[in-house]
Design a protein around this motif. Structure first.
Motif, PDB file in Angstrom:
ATOM      1  N   TYR A 123      20.548 -15.080 -24.492  1.00  0.00           N
ATOM      2  CA  TYR A 123      18.975 -15.305 -24.543  1.00  0.00           C
ATOM      3  C   TYR A 123      19.108 -15.362 -25.718  1.00  0.00           C
ATOM      4  CZ  TYR A 123      18.171 -12.442 -20.275  1.00  0.00           C
ATOM      5  OH  TYR A 123      18.353 -12.237 -18.818  1.00  0.00           O
ATOM      6  N   ILE A 124      17.590 -16.586 -25.379  1.00  0.00           N
ATOM      7  CA  ILE A 124      17.131 -16.529 -26.839  1.00  0.00           C
ATOM      8  C   ILE A 124      15.755 -15.938 -27.675  1.00  0.00           C
ATOM      9  CG2 ILE A 124      15.208 -18.559 -27.264  1.00  0.00           C
ATOM     10  CD1 ILE A 124      15.990 -20.535 -25.838  1.00  0.00           C
ATOM     11  N   ASN A 125      15.561 -14.900 -26.451  1.00  0.00           N
ATOM     12  CA  ASN A 125      13.968 -13.981 -26.361  1.00  0.00           C
ATOM     13  C   ASN A 125      13.993 -13.062 -25.273  1.00  0.00           C
ATOM     14  OD1 ASN A 125      11.805 -15.149 -25.577  1.00  0.00           O
ATOM     15  ND2 ASN A 125      11.795 -16.446 -27.728  1.00  0.00           N
ATOM     16  N   ARG A 126      12.845 -12.852 -24.709  1.00  0.00           N
ATOM     17  CA  ARG A 126      13.241 -11.565 -24.037  1.00  0.00           C
ATOM     18  C   ARG A 126      12.653 -12.564 -22.427  1.00  0.00           C
ATOM     19  NH1 ARG A 126      12.770  -6.469 -22.309  1.00  0.00           N
ATOM     20  NH2 ARG A 126      13.422  -5.165 -24.179  1.00  0.00           N
ATOM     21  N   GLY A 127      12.190 -13.204 -23.156  1.00  0.00           N
ATOM     22  CA  GLY A 127      10.999 -14.134 -22.229  1.00  0.00           C
ATOM     23  C   GLY A 127      12.101 -15.578 -21.822  1.00  0.00           C
ATOM     24  N   THR A 185      18.048 -11.434 -28.183  1.00  0.00           N
ATOM     25  CA  THR A 185      18.818 -12.397 -28.839  1.00  0.00           C
ATOM     26  C   THR A 185      19.926 -12.315 -28.378  1.00  0.00           C
ATOM     27  OG1 THR A 185      16.165 -13.146 -30.350  1.00  0.00           O
ATOM     28  CG2 THR A 185      18.152 -14.054 -30.633  1.00  0.00           C
ATOM     29  N   ASN A 186      20.729 -13.760 -28.197  1.00  0.00           N
ATOM     30  CA  ASN A 186      22.562 -13.141 -28.539  1.00  0.00           C
ATOM     31  C   ASN A 186      22.878 -14.362 -28.486  1.00  0.00           C
ATOM     32  OD1 ASN A 186      22.076 -14.375 -26.032  1.00  0.00           O
ATOM     33  ND2 ASN A 186      23.101 -12.384 -24.778  1.00  0.00           N
ATOM     34  N   ILE A 187      21.546 -15.148 -28.225  1.00  0.00           N
ATOM     35  CA  ILE A 187      22.143 -16.519 -28.768  1.00  0.00           C
ATOM     36  C   ILE A 187      23.163 -17.093 -29.598  1.00  0.00           C
ATOM     37  CG2 ILE A 187      20.604 -18.010 -28.905  1.00  0.00           C
ATOM     38  CD1 ILE A 187      20.839 -20.393 -28.042  1.00  0.00           C
ATOM     39  N   THR A 188      24.176 -17.307 -30.139  1.00  0.00           N
ATOM     40  CA  THR A 188      25.257 -17.793 -31.355  1.00  0.00           C
ATOM     41  C   THR A 188      25.042 -19.735 -31.516  1.00  0.00           C
ATOM     42  OG1 THR A 188      26.848 -18.198 -30.157  1.00  0.00           O
ATOM     43  CG2 THR A 188      26.304 -15.978 -30.986  1.00  0.00           C
ATOM     44  N   PHE A 238      11.582 -20.498 -32.416  1.00  0.00           N
ATOM     45  CA  PHE A 238      10.942 -18.799 -30.280  1.00  0.00           C
ATOM     46  C   PHE A 238      11.190 -18.142 -32.021  1.00  0.00           C
ATOM     47  CE2 PHE A 238      13.002 -22.287 -28.273  1.00  0.00           C
ATOM     48  CZ  PHE A 238      12.143 -22.585 -26.989  1.00  0.00           C
ATOM     49  N   GLU A 239      10.910 -16.711 -31.645  1.00  0.00           N
ATOM     50  CA  GLU A 239      10.152 -15.946 -31.955  1.00  0.00           C
ATOM     51  C   GLU A 239      11.930 -15.090 -31.160  1.00  0.00           C
ATOM     52  OE1 GLU A 239       8.165 -13.432 -33.574  1.00  0.00           O
ATOM     53  OE2 GLU A 239       6.927 -15.990 -33.979  1.00  0.00           O
ATOM     54  N   LYS A 252      10.554 -14.752 -41.949  1.00  0.00           N
ATOM     55  CA  LYS A 252      10.514 -15.479 -41.180  1.00  0.00           C
ATOM     56  C   LYS A 252      11.598 -15.619 -40.192  1.00  0.00           C
ATOM     57  CE  LYS A 252       7.989 -19.108 -39.237  1.00  0.00           C
ATOM     58  NZ  LYS A 252       7.365 -20.915 -39.048  1.00  0.00           N
ATOM     59  N   ALA A 253      13.102 -16.387 -40.987  1.00  0.00           N
ATOM     60  CA  ALA A 253      13.725 -16.353 -41.116  1.00  0.00           C
ATOM     61  C   ALA A 253      14.881 -15.402 -40.583  1.00  0.00           C
ATOM     62  CB  ALA A 253      15.132 -16.630 -42.629  1.00  0.00           C
ATOM     63  N   LEU A 254      14.210 -14.136 -41.083  1.00  0.00           N
ATOM     64  CA  LEU A 254      14.740 -12.704 -39.790  1.00  0.00           C
ATOM     65  C   LEU A 254      14.406 -13.001 -38.676  1.00  0.00           C
ATOM     66  CD1 LEU A 254      14.654 -10.350 -42.831  1.00  0.00           C
ATOM     67  CD2 LEU A 254      16.652 -11.401 -42.067  1.00  0.00           C
ATOM     68  N   THR A 255      13.567 -13.951 -37.816  1.00  0.00           N
ATOM     69  CA  THR A 255      12.198 -13.398 -36.424  1.00  0.00           C
ATOM     70  C   THR A 255      12.466 -14.251 -36.099  1.00  0.00           C
ATOM     71  OG1 THR A 255      10.167 -13.745 -38.314  1.00  0.00           O
ATOM     72  CG2 THR A 255      11.802 -10.911 -37.354  1.00  0.00           C
ATOM     73  N   THR A 256      12.781 -15.234 -36.520  1.00  0.00           N
ATOM     74  CA  THR A 256      12.956 -16.725 -35.579  1.00  0.00           C
ATOM     75  C   THR A 256      14.677 -17.362 -35.477  1.00  0.00           C
ATOM     76  OG1 THR A 256      12.750 -18.134 -37.376  1.00  0.00           O
ATOM     77  CG2 THR A 256      11.113 -17.966 -36.744  1.00  0.00           C
ATOM     78  N   VAL A 257      14.405 -17.664 -34.197  1.00  0.00           N
ATOM     79  CA  VAL A 257      16.025 -18.969 -33.613  1.00  0.00           C
ATOM     80  C   VAL A 257      15.429 -20.042 -33.516  1.00  0.00           C
ATOM     81  CG1 VAL A 257      15.151 -17.259 -31.815  1.00  0.00           C
ATOM     82  CG2 VAL A 257      17.662 -18.556 -31.984  1.00  0.00           C
ATOM     83  N   ASN A 258      16.643 -20.870 -34.239  1.00  0.00           N
ATOM     84  CA  ASN A 258      15.422 -22.271 -33.327  1.00  0.00           C
ATOM     85  C   ASN A 258      16.761 -22.748 -32.541  1.00  0.00           C
ATOM     86  OD1 ASN A 258      14.134 -23.480 -36.011  1.00  0.00           O
ATOM     87  ND2 ASN A 258      15.176 -22.638 -36.933  1.00  0.00           N
ATOM     88  N   VAL A 259      16.101 -23.777 -31.733  1.00  0.00           N
ATOM     89  CA  VAL A 259      17.217 -24.339 -30.214  1.00  0.00           C
ATOM     90  C   VAL A 259      16.512 -25.231 -30.418  1.00  0.00           C
ATOM     91  CG1 VAL A 259      18.214 -23.621 -27.873  1.00  0.00           C
ATOM     92  CG2 VAL A 259      17.636 -21.365 -29.275  1.00  0.00           C
TER      93      VAL A 259
END
Ligand code: FA5
Ligand code: MG
Length: 425
Positions: free
Chosen positions: A107-111, A28-31, A22-23, A10-17
């Motif tokens: 981007y957080i993800n494609r959407g 995904t390119n937000i730092t 978010f998946e 999960k840690a590899l595939t989610t991003v917290n904003v």
């Protein structure tokens, strides 16, 4: 084990904003660095130059009244995390448009992405039933960092939409739409933008009245900010969401500077979001550019400075006061506090601050950048009065050592004790 495995996956595939997960995906390119700018709200920060310019712009738009009430409502707290639908699709930005590129947006993800302009909120606010509104906030674009570019900046966007009765109050025979266009069946008409003067669904009269209002409102705004003699020019422009479109440039320090983009809202947007029987103008401007020009701030990075030498220059000022930024040295600050008990004949309300400041400057000299009152209190038992000041030290040409500052600070303590008969705590 399984549990541990799934947590790792999960840690590899989610991003917290902004506190939400978010998946992540190939977009995904937000730092973490960029995410850390979220919620800074510089445009709302007390005494911040961006906030001063925001207030002046809002006050200007509050002067437009209808039946005694302000025409424009203000939204300055909208969530910067938006969908690609909000940022692009709703604004007729085509799927292959360059502004969607991964190289240009966070981007957080494609959407989902961090909004790249405040126009991302236009359709949702129209859909909620608003006609006239301002949208103010932080926007995010992948860009270089130099004196005029920063990946986060702030925009003020606006929409003003009018019904026929408001657009032509004294000419009931004039129409917003061409006779071939049926407002009840808008999709049966192919709206084109091949005529540089107007959208094919609109009459020339309606477009011209709206264009005149738009330009007058914006010229009024820059005159309010820069004075009535400011030189300006209109440049034809293109935006997927307006037609016709313009950019406003002002002549500032011997060159033309673009301050905003604007135009007549594409009718498709109004049909999709409502109100579909109106004509609207929209604009979007950059707050940093205006603030930098108004206050002569040389570097956009200063907007993010927490240095009191920067922020205090904008403090406690009348909104319309002329402020000219004076560069502060980039050597680090050193802050030491000074607290003392007042003698019986003085109280926290009668102590002469300015005499104190003068004495501090007299001993510390140019390296005293600022003296600010930090705290005052009356001891509940002894009834003694106490004051605490922070003294900010900074040398203009070199880094001060803490020992050096401590020595000067000590000299100040001794001098203050003698001059005002106070007891250093
Ligand atoms: C837009 O963002 C459009 N959404 C504006 C708009 C709204 C047009 C509604 C029509 C109707 P643009 O990318 O040109 O357009 O940015 C608008 C303003 O933001 C510019 O005029 C400029 O003042 C400011 N701006 C743009 N990029 C930067 C940047 N990198 N740094 C500082 N300010 C910028
Ligand atoms: Mg532009």
């Amino acid at each position: 084990l399984l549990n541990r495995y799934s947590t790792a996956a999960k840690a590899l595939t989610t991003v917290n904003v902004n506190g939400k997960a978010f998946e992540a995906d190939d977009y995904t390119n937000i730092t973490p660095k960029i995410a850390s700018y979220l919620n800074s709200n510089l445009h709302l920060k007390k005494n911040h130059p961006l906030s001063l310019v925001r207030q002046r712009i809002v006050n200007y738009f509050y002067t437009f009244r209808y039946a005694g009430n302000p025409e424009f409502s203000v939204y300055d707290n909208l969530n910067p995390v938006v969908s690609t639908k909000q940022n692009f699709d709703d604004l007729l930005i085509s799927l292959d448009h360059v502004s969607r590129a991964k190289s240009d947006c966070y981007y957080i993800n494609r959407g989902m992405l961090l909004r790249a302009h405040m126009t991302a909120h236009q359709s949702e606010l129209l859909r909620s039933g608003l006609n006239n509104f301002l949208m103010i906030g932080d926007v995010y674009r992948r860009d270089e960092i130099d004196s005029t570019h920063f990946p986060v900046f702030h925009q003020v966007d606006a929409v003003r939409s009018l019904h026929k009765e408001r657009l032509f109050p004294n000419q009931p025979d004039l129409e917003i739409f061409e006779p071939q266009y049926d407002t009840k069946n808008p999709f049966t008409f192919k709206n084109t933008i091949s005529d540089p003067m107007k959208q094919s669904c609109h009459t020339l009269e309606a477009t011209k009245v709206m264009e005149t209002q738009l330009k007058n409102h914006l010229i009024g705004m820059v005159k309010t900010l820069f004075g009535k003699d400011i030189k300006h020019r209109w440049v034809d422009a293109y935006f997927p969401f307006t037609h016709p479109s313009w950019e406003l440039e002002i002549f500032y320090e011997n060159k033309w500077m673009e301050v905003l983009g604007c135009g007549i809202v594409r009718n498709e947007i109004l049909v999709n979001a409502g109100p579909s029987n109106t004509i609207a103008y929209a604009f979007g401007l950059g707050l940093e550019r205006l603030a930098m020009a108004l206050y002569k701030i040389p570097d956009i990075r200063l907007m993010w400075s927490n240095d009191s030498g920067f922020l205090t220059q904008f403090e406690n000022k009348d909104l319309d006061a002329k402020i000219t930024y004076k560069p502060v040295s980039s050597y680090p600050q050193c802050t030491n506090d000074l607290s003392f008990w007042l003698p019986e004949n003085l109280s926290i309300d009668t102590f002469m601050n300015n005499d104190f400041y003068e004495l501090v400057r007299g001993i510390g000299g140019d390296i005293v950048e600022q003296v600010k009152l930090k705290d005052k209190f009356v001891h509940p038992k002894t009834k003694k009065h106490s004051l605490c000041y922070s003294i900010v030290y900074r040398h203009l040409e070199r880094t001060l050592t803490q020992e050096e500052v401590n020595r000067i600070h000590k000299d100040i303590e001794v001098a203050v004790a003698t001059a005002f008969n106070v007891v250093i705590r």
